[in-house]
Design an enzyme around this catalytic site. Structure first.
Site, PDB file in Angstrom:
ATOM      1  N   PRO A   1       2.973 -91.501  75.864  1.00 31.69           N
ATOM      2  CA  PRO A   1       1.507 -91.559  75.994  1.00 31.69           C
ATOM      3  C   PRO A   1       0.757 -92.277  74.868  1.00 31.69           C
ATOM      4  O   PRO A   1       0.006 -91.666  74.112  1.00 31.69           O
ATOM      5  CB  PRO A   1       1.128 -90.080  76.071  1.00 31.69           C
ATOM      6  CG  PRO A   1       2.178 -89.400  75.261  1.00 31.69           C
ATOM      7  CD  PRO A   1       3.449 -90.162  75.522  1.00 31.69           C
ATOM      8  N   CYS A   2       0.902 -93.580  74.802  1.00 34.41           N
ATOM      9  CA  CYS A   2       0.199 -94.354  73.782  1.00 34.41           C
ATOM     10  C   CYS A   2      -1.312 -94.355  74.023  1.00 34.41           C
ATOM     11  O   CYS A   2      -2.078 -94.667  73.110  1.00 34.41           O
ATOM     12  CB  CYS A   2       0.758 -95.773  73.710  1.00 34.41           C
ATOM     13  SG  CYS A   2       0.702 -96.666  75.269  1.00 34.41           S
ATOM     14  N   HIS A   3      -1.741 -93.990  75.237  1.00 34.93           N
ATOM     15  CA  HIS A   3      -3.182 -93.930  75.516  1.00 34.93           C
ATOM     16  C   HIS A   3      -3.868 -92.830  74.706  1.00 34.93           C
ATOM     17  O   HIS A   3      -5.084 -92.840  74.565  1.00 34.93           O
ATOM     18  CB  HIS A   3      -3.443 -93.730  77.015  1.00 34.93           C
ATOM     19  CG  HIS A   3      -2.888 -92.459  77.574  1.00 34.93           C
ATOM     20  ND1 HIS A   3      -1.567 -92.346  77.995  1.00 34.93           N
ATOM     21  CD2 HIS A   3      -3.456 -91.247  77.758  1.00 34.93           C
ATOM     22  CE1 HIS A   3      -1.360 -91.114  78.441  1.00 34.93           C
ATOM     23  NE2 HIS A   3      -2.492 -90.435  78.307  1.00 34.93           N
TER      24      HIS A   3
END
Length: 154
Positions: A117-119
């Protein structure tokens, strides 16, 4: 390479598998030729559907994205950010003993967005920063709103 095309609220995504691990999630429809719905790809599809339906917060899938030892450290730190929470690039940089710019570059090269989850990583002051997938910052904002408003049902 076995892959499957799935529909999501953000549009089509294509998942790729190699050696019984997920290696890439690409935005958009992949080539239909070569689609091969393996047990792992079926399970990944079920977990993504459950995640988008707010029935799942954490993925339990074997991941083997390409990258360096540093990007692996960043990926592990990204996966430790809880569903609905965020960290800054600076905070993540302290976690992996690096610089915010290096962490940002690793996030930009993340081959498994959503699953890794780089968001959930923001620039200083709560700014969105960047997002290299699909519609860029619009998708990142959507994913953050989605997670922060979600009540997981299971």
């Amino acid at each position: 390479m076995p892959h499957v095309v799935l529909h999501s609220p953000l549009g089509w995504i294509t998942l790729f598998e190699a050696d019984d691990c997920l290696v890439s999630l690409d935005w958009g429809r992949g080539m239909e030729a070569g689609c091969e719905e393996t047990p792992l790809l079926r399970e990944a599809g079920k977990q993504l559907e459950a995640w988008f339906d707010r029935r799942l917060e954490h993925f339990d899938l074997p991941l083997a994205p390409a990258g360096t030892a540093f990007t692996a450290r960043v990926r592990n730190a990204l996966c430790a950010i809880p569903f609905g929470a965020t960290q800054t690039y600076g905070d993540l940089a302290q976690t992996v003993s690096s610089s915010p710019r290096a962490v940002g570059m690793a996030c930009a090269r993340n081959p498994l967005p959503i699953l890794v989850p780089c968001h959930r990583v923001l620039a200083a002051g709560g700014r969105l920063g960047g997002y290299s997938a699909f519609d860029g910052l619009q998708s990142k904002a959507w994913l953050l709103r989605f997670e922060q408003s979600a009540t997981v049902t299971s």
